[in-house]
Design an enzyme around this catalytic site. Sequence first.
Site, PDB file in Angstrom:
ATOM      1  N   GLU A  77      -5.258 -19.275  36.398  1.00  0.00           N
ATOM      2  CA  GLU A  77      -4.411 -20.271  35.763  1.00  0.00           C
ATOM      3  C   GLU A  77      -4.607 -21.582  36.999  1.00  0.00           C
ATOM      4  OE1 GLU A  77      -0.916 -19.456  33.707  1.00  0.00           O
ATOM      5  OE2 GLU A  77      -1.861 -17.646  32.988  1.00  0.00           O
ATOM      6  N   ARG A  99      -0.930 -14.140  21.896  1.00  0.00           N
ATOM      7  CA  ARG A  99      -1.055 -13.839  23.291  1.00  0.00           C
ATOM      8  C   ARG A  99       0.258 -13.399  23.494  1.00  0.00           C
ATOM      9  NH1 ARG A  99      -3.985 -17.859  25.844  1.00  0.00           N
ATOM     10  NH2 ARG A  99      -3.893 -16.327  27.725  1.00  0.00           N
TER      11      ARG A  99
END
Length: 284
Positions: free
Chosen positions: A3, A267
Amino acid sequence: VPELPEVEIAARNLRRWAEGRRVERVRTDPRAARIFRPGDRAGFARAVAGCRLASVERRGKHLLVHLASPKGKPVGLWSHLGMTGKWVRRDASDPAPAHSRARLDLDDGHALHYLDPRLFGRLRIVPDAGFARVPEIGALGPDPIHEGIDPGRLAARLAATRRAVKVALLDQSVLAGVGNIHASESLFGARIDPRRRGGSLTEREVRVLARAIATSLRRGIDTQDGPEIAYVEEPGAENPFRVYAREGEPCPRCRKERIRRIVQAQRSTFFCPRCQDDRRGRRA
Ligand SMILES: [Zn+2]
């Protein structure tokens, strides 16, 4: 999974290792054709070989590498790390590390390797380094580290959605670089139930959330900075996060409840049902 923090660390490393250096030779892995799509391996090697690396930018989870051709023409190299991608540096004489998909030999005796076991990453040549014309890059929202987080803008984006706040935070046009890990981490930091509808957050809650996102990303950068990053999903890697991938462990804040995992939009979301209890029941 990389990320914003992991990509920021990759950008810093590439600057340290390669800014000003010339790429003498490029080799690519024939099993990794999909990484170079819609281009191909030969075109990638042709475009990059002989170039000097001018600068490295990061926008959200995207690495934008500015190269200069031998004639001084700008050439863009867009690198997205996908699920398992990373850049490492080795001596040119060292054997290639496992899953090396592209190898850039520099004029200082080192080689940069792009590693990617699962092949979800991307390496793409962007003509004239016109990165803003790449749809995935042009559509990005503000970068929380470079541009900060404007709570008013964030509130407006969340107010406009019927999705759960956790799911809304994964939208890269809301904030560029927040993914599954830091969405869970920052909602925990802000004590907000991830199942709340985005539009149900109060102004005060959005301000607290904006600060928690910035804190979570900065902590991610500070705790993981180094030349050889390990993703939390890799065997033997440490988990530097407070709730992510900690299902069943005691909550590090209240110590009274265990961290729960739920699935939102396919997710995993991790949270503490006590610290992030939504008594007002405004769930998406
Ligand atoms: Zn708790």
